[in-house]
Design a protein around this motif. Structure first.
Motif, PDB file in Angstrom:
ATOM      1  N   LYS A 229       4.158 134.483  41.498  1.00  0.00           N
ATOM      2  CA  LYS A 229       4.786 134.688  40.186  1.00  0.00           C
ATOM      3  C   LYS A 229       5.137 136.149  39.964  1.00  0.00           C
ATOM      4  N   ALA A 230       4.209 137.030  40.312  1.00  0.00           N
ATOM      5  CA  ALA A 230       4.450 138.461  40.102  1.00  0.00           C
ATOM      6  C   ALA A 230       5.631 138.948  40.932  1.00  0.00           C
ATOM      7  N   THR A 231       5.765 138.423  42.154  1.00  0.00           N
ATOM      8  CA  THR A 231       6.840 138.861  43.039  1.00  0.00           C
ATOM      9  C   THR A 231       8.204 138.440  42.520  1.00  0.00           C
ATOM     10  N   ILE A 232       8.358 137.159  42.157  1.00  0.00           N
ATOM     11  CA  ILE A 232       9.666 136.716  41.675  1.00  0.00           C
ATOM     12  C   ILE A 232       9.962 137.266  40.281  1.00  0.00           C
ATOM     13  N   SER A 233       8.920 137.536  39.481  1.00  0.00           N
ATOM     14  CA  SER A 233       9.135 138.165  38.172  1.00  0.00           C
ATOM     15  C   SER A 233       9.671 139.581  38.342  1.00  0.00           C
ATOM     16  N   ALA A 234       9.098 140.315  39.288  1.00  0.00           N
ATOM     17  CA  ALA A 234       9.587 141.666  39.573  1.00  0.00           C
ATOM     18  C   ALA A 234      11.029 141.616  40.046  1.00  0.00           C
ATOM     19  N   GLY A 235      11.352 140.618  40.874  1.00  0.00           N
ATOM     20  CA  GLY A 235      12.723 140.480  41.348  1.00  0.00           C
ATOM     21  C   GLY A 235      13.690 140.178  40.217  1.00  0.00           C
ATOM     22  N   ALA A 236      13.310 139.287  39.301  1.00  0.00           N
ATOM     23  CA  ALA A 236      14.170 138.946  38.165  1.00  0.00           C
ATOM     24  C   ALA A 236      14.442 140.171  37.294  1.00  0.00           C
ATOM     25  N   PHE A 237      13.387 140.972  37.040  1.00  0.00           N
ATOM     26  CA  PHE A 237      13.555 142.177  36.224  1.00  0.00           C
ATOM     27  C   PHE A 237      14.455 143.183  36.926  1.00  0.00           C
ATOM     28  N   ALA A 238      14.235 143.395  38.238  1.00  0.00           N
ATOM     29  CA  ALA A 238      15.006 144.402  38.973  1.00  0.00           C
ATOM     30  C   ALA A 238      16.491 144.053  39.017  1.00  0.00           C
ATOM     31  N   ILE A 239      16.823 142.780  39.191  1.00  0.00           N
ATOM     32  CA  ILE A 239      18.229 142.373  39.246  1.00  0.00           C
ATOM     33  C   ILE A 239      18.901 142.592  37.895  1.00  0.00           C
ATOM     34  N   CYS A 240      18.263 142.126  36.826  1.00  0.00           N
ATOM     35  CA  CYS A 240      18.835 142.307  35.486  1.00  0.00           C
ATOM     36  C   CYS A 240      18.975 143.793  35.148  1.00  0.00           C
ATOM     37  N   PHE A 241      17.929 144.571  35.421  1.00  0.00           N
ATOM     38  CA  PHE A 241      17.968 146.010  35.153  1.00  0.00           C
ATOM     39  C   PHE A 241      19.074 146.681  35.964  1.00  0.00           C
ATOM     40  N   GLY A 242      19.244 146.258  37.223  1.00  0.00           N
ATOM     41  CA  GLY A 242      20.292 146.824  38.057  1.00  0.00           C
ATOM     42  C   GLY A 242      21.676 146.551  37.509  1.00  0.00           C
ATOM     43  N   PHE A 243      21.912 145.330  37.025  1.00  0.00           N
ATOM     44  CA  PHE A 243      23.207 145.014  36.412  1.00  0.00           C
ATOM     45  C   PHE A 243      23.445 145.878  35.172  1.00  0.00           C
ATOM     46  N   MET A 244      22.422 146.029  34.337  1.00  0.00           N
ATOM     47  CA  MET A 244      22.592 146.819  33.114  1.00  0.00           C
ATOM     48  C   MET A 244      22.887 148.286  33.427  1.00  0.00           C
ATOM     49  N   MET A 245      22.218 148.823  34.417  1.00  0.00           N
ATOM     50  CA  MET A 245      22.468 150.215  34.795  1.00  0.00           C
ATOM     51  C   MET A 245      23.837 150.370  35.457  1.00  0.00           C
ATOM     52  N   THR A 246      24.256 149.355  36.203  1.00  0.00           N
ATOM     53  CA  THR A 246      25.596 149.390  36.805  1.00  0.00           C
ATOM     54  C   THR A 246      26.669 149.417  35.727  1.00  0.00           C
ATOM     55  N   SER A 247      26.426 148.719  34.620  1.00  0.00           N
ATOM     56  CA  SER A 247      27.411 148.686  33.530  1.00  0.00           C
ATOM     57  C   SER A 247      27.614 150.057  32.894  1.00  0.00           C
ATOM     58  N   LEU A 248      26.632 150.950  33.042  1.00  0.00           N
ATOM     59  CA  LEU A 248      26.730 152.301  32.481  1.00  0.00           C
ATOM     60  C   LEU A 248      27.204 153.326  33.497  1.00  0.00           C
ATOM     61  N   ALA A 249      27.279 152.923  34.764  1.00  0.00           N
ATOM     62  CA  ALA A 249      27.578 153.872  35.838  1.00  0.00           C
ATOM     63  C   ALA A 249      29.053 154.244  35.865  1.00  0.00           C
ATOM     64  N   THR A 250      29.294 155.508  36.157  1.00  0.00           N
ATOM     65  CA  THR A 250      30.668 156.009  36.273  1.00  0.00           C
ATOM     66  C   THR A 250      30.886 156.768  37.580  1.00  0.00           C
ATOM     67  N   GLN A 251      29.815 157.016  38.331  1.00  0.00           N
ATOM     68  CA  GLN A 251      29.920 157.774  39.562  1.00  0.00           C
ATOM     69  C   GLN A 251      29.315 156.969  40.717  1.00  0.00           C
ATOM     70  N   TYR A 252      29.726 157.347  41.930  1.00  0.00           N
ATOM     71  CA  TYR A 252      29.317 156.612  43.119  1.00  0.00           C
ATOM     72  C   TYR A 252      27.808 156.562  43.266  1.00  0.00           C
ATOM     73  N   TRP A 253      27.127 157.693  43.118  1.00  0.00           N
ATOM     74  CA  TRP A 253      25.680 157.725  43.343  1.00  0.00           C
ATOM     75  C   TRP A 253      24.940 156.874  42.325  1.00  0.00           C
ATOM     76  N   GLN A 254      25.498 156.775  41.111  1.00  0.00           N
ATOM     77  CA  GLN A 254      24.874 155.940  40.095  1.00  0.00           C
ATOM     78  C   GLN A 254      25.002 154.460  40.457  1.00  0.00           C
ATOM     79  N   ILE A 255      26.160 154.068  40.974  1.00  0.00           N
ATOM     80  CA  ILE A 255      26.377 152.664  41.341  1.00  0.00           C
ATOM     81  C   ILE A 255      25.517 152.279  42.534  1.00  0.00           C
ATOM     82  N   ILE A 256      25.409 153.176  43.512  1.00  0.00           N
ATOM     83  CA  ILE A 256      24.632 152.804  44.699  1.00  0.00           C
ATOM     84  C   ILE A 256      23.146 152.689  44.371  1.00  0.00           C
TER      85      ILE A 256
END
Length: 428
Positions: free
Chosen positions: A107-134
């Motif tokens: 449970k802890a492993t897939i929960s961490a994965g769910a959070f990381a994916i959602c957080f990554g999408f949200m941060m990508t939505s704010l990114a404007t530079q290459y290093w931020q997107i990667i």
């Protein structure tokens, strides 16, 4: 075809052989083989693959968008590093998520994965530079997907015995559905609400579907003893070494057509932009059948023979990409490559099981082979992008993909030779 089948060496007792590697074997009469709880694991596993391989297989639409918008000044190979980092971390993540699953941290492993994916999408939505997107899309989402694949498959043997092949096929198809739904939503929203909110919508979808998996999925038994995720002794077996090399070539050639399919179509005969920008979805829809179709062939001719066949077919289709210059041709190529390459994703574990004499070491050997697959997935698309940038044409990319897949088929054939020699009429 001769009905003789080459069997692996001495096997553990049947209940141990059917158990998830490194776990306490469940007696056959203790496996429910269905029921509400069992089928909820299937639906949950489907959601995990929807949000792991499904997201990774979606990167082609981002490759096209970045090249014409946010990262227009970046080279194709630089942009492709974002998607290849996702692929690499998805595969390499199994080296860690597998032992965590065995230790009872499902449970802890897939929960961490769910959070990381959602957080990554949200941060990508704010990114404007290459290093931020990667960092956001490549690293964060990649790490999240790496937490989902191995646990999503490993829980199934605890609930299913006779229907195990069926439910595994259903779960793996989640990746194809994700590769269809995510690109369609991206293309439907990008011109209406812009990149930032489109990416956030994808993040909310991933959070909702992953949360369902977290809520309903449950481990029935954890490991008696957690082994190392790496099995260096496996390299004493020629068949295993050749299998790892085959998987390296396979992942090297598998991703470039997915990443560059849309940009090629836009400049080679497909004038309808809407269709061109949805070719990744078309490819992933075709891969649904491509992942299910090899199953009957495995029972007829054996897993290695089936893998040789489908990899050779994918190589031929990749070479035929060179001749595609029309709109219908691009659509047919997307369908054919999706279908022929589907088995490249669904069959490796079946092939590996067929060449592993002691199935209690299957998890460690799978983790070891993932090192090779992850390295190839990381480097393949950027190498193809560098070829595209240096030659200013797609011929090199197409030849690269075709020859890498041909190399994979050759080494799978070598794996077969290491198992049975020159015997042709043998199911293996």
């Amino acid at each position: 075809m001769d009905e003789k089948r080459v069997e692996p060496g001495p096997q553990p007792p049947s209940d141990a052989a059917d158990a998830t590697p490194n776990q306490i074997p469940l007696p056959a009469d203790d496996v429910p083989d269905g029921g509400l709880a069992g089928w909820l694991q299937v639906v949950g596993g489907f959601a995990l693959f929807f949000n792991s391989w499904g997201i990774v297989n979606t990167f082609g639409v981002f490759q096209t968008y970045y090249k014409t918008n946010i990262l227009a000044d970046s080279t194709p190979d630089a942009i492709s590093w974002i998607g290849s980092l996702q692929s690499c971390l998805l595969l390499a993540g199994g080296i860690i998520s597998g032992p965590l699953f065995d230790a009872g941290w499902f449970k802890a492993t897939i929960s961490a994965g769910a959070f990381a994916i959602c957080f990554g999408f949200m941060m990508t939505s704010l990114a404007t530079q290459y290093w931020q997107i990667i960092l956001a899309q490549g690293l964060c989402i990649g790490l999240g997907t790496g937490c989902m694949v191995v646990p999503g498959l490993s829980v199934l043997p605890q609930y299913f015995l006779k229907k195990r092949a069926l439910v595994t096929g259903i779960v793996v198809c989640g990746s194809s559905f994700g590769g269809v739904i995510y690109p369609l939503i991206f293309q439907a929203l990008i011109d209406k609400v812009g990149f930032a909110w489109t990416t956030r919508v994808l993040g909310f979808i991933s959070l909702a579907t992953s949360s369902f998996a977290v809520a309903v999925m449950k481990q029935r038994v954890k490991a008696r003893k957690v082994r190392s995720p790496i099995d260096p002794t496996a390299f004493r077996e020629p068949a295993y070494v050749l299998y790892c090399i085959a998987m390296f070539f396979s992942n090297f050639g598998f991703f470039p057509p997915i990443f560059y399919l849309q940009t090629y179509a836009l400049s080679h005969g497909l004038t309808d932009t809407n269709i061109a920008l949805n070719l990744v979805a078309v490819l992933n829809a075709a891969s649904v059948l491509g992942r299910l179709a090899p199953s009957p062939a495995v029972s007829l001719i054996g897993p290695i023979n089936t893998m040789i066949t489908i990899t050779a077919m994918a190589s031929i289709v990749a070479f035929s990409w060179i001749a595609v210059q029309t709109g219908p041709g691009n659509i047919v190529f997307a369908i054919m490559y999706g279908f022929t390459s589907g088995g490249i994703v669904s069959l490796p574990a079946v092939v590996l099981a067929s060449i592993t004499e002691d199935l209690s070491f299957l998890g460690a050997r799978m983790g070891t082979s993932y090192v090779f697959s992850a390295a190839a997935a990381l480097c393949g698309p950027p190498v193809a992008g560098a070829i595209l940038d240096s030659t200013r044409g797609y011929l090199g990319v197409q030849l690269f993909a075709g020859f890498m897949l041909f190399g994979a088929a050759t080494f799978h054939a070598s794996t077969r030779f290491a198992r049975v020699g020159l015997k042709l009429l043998v199911n293996v």
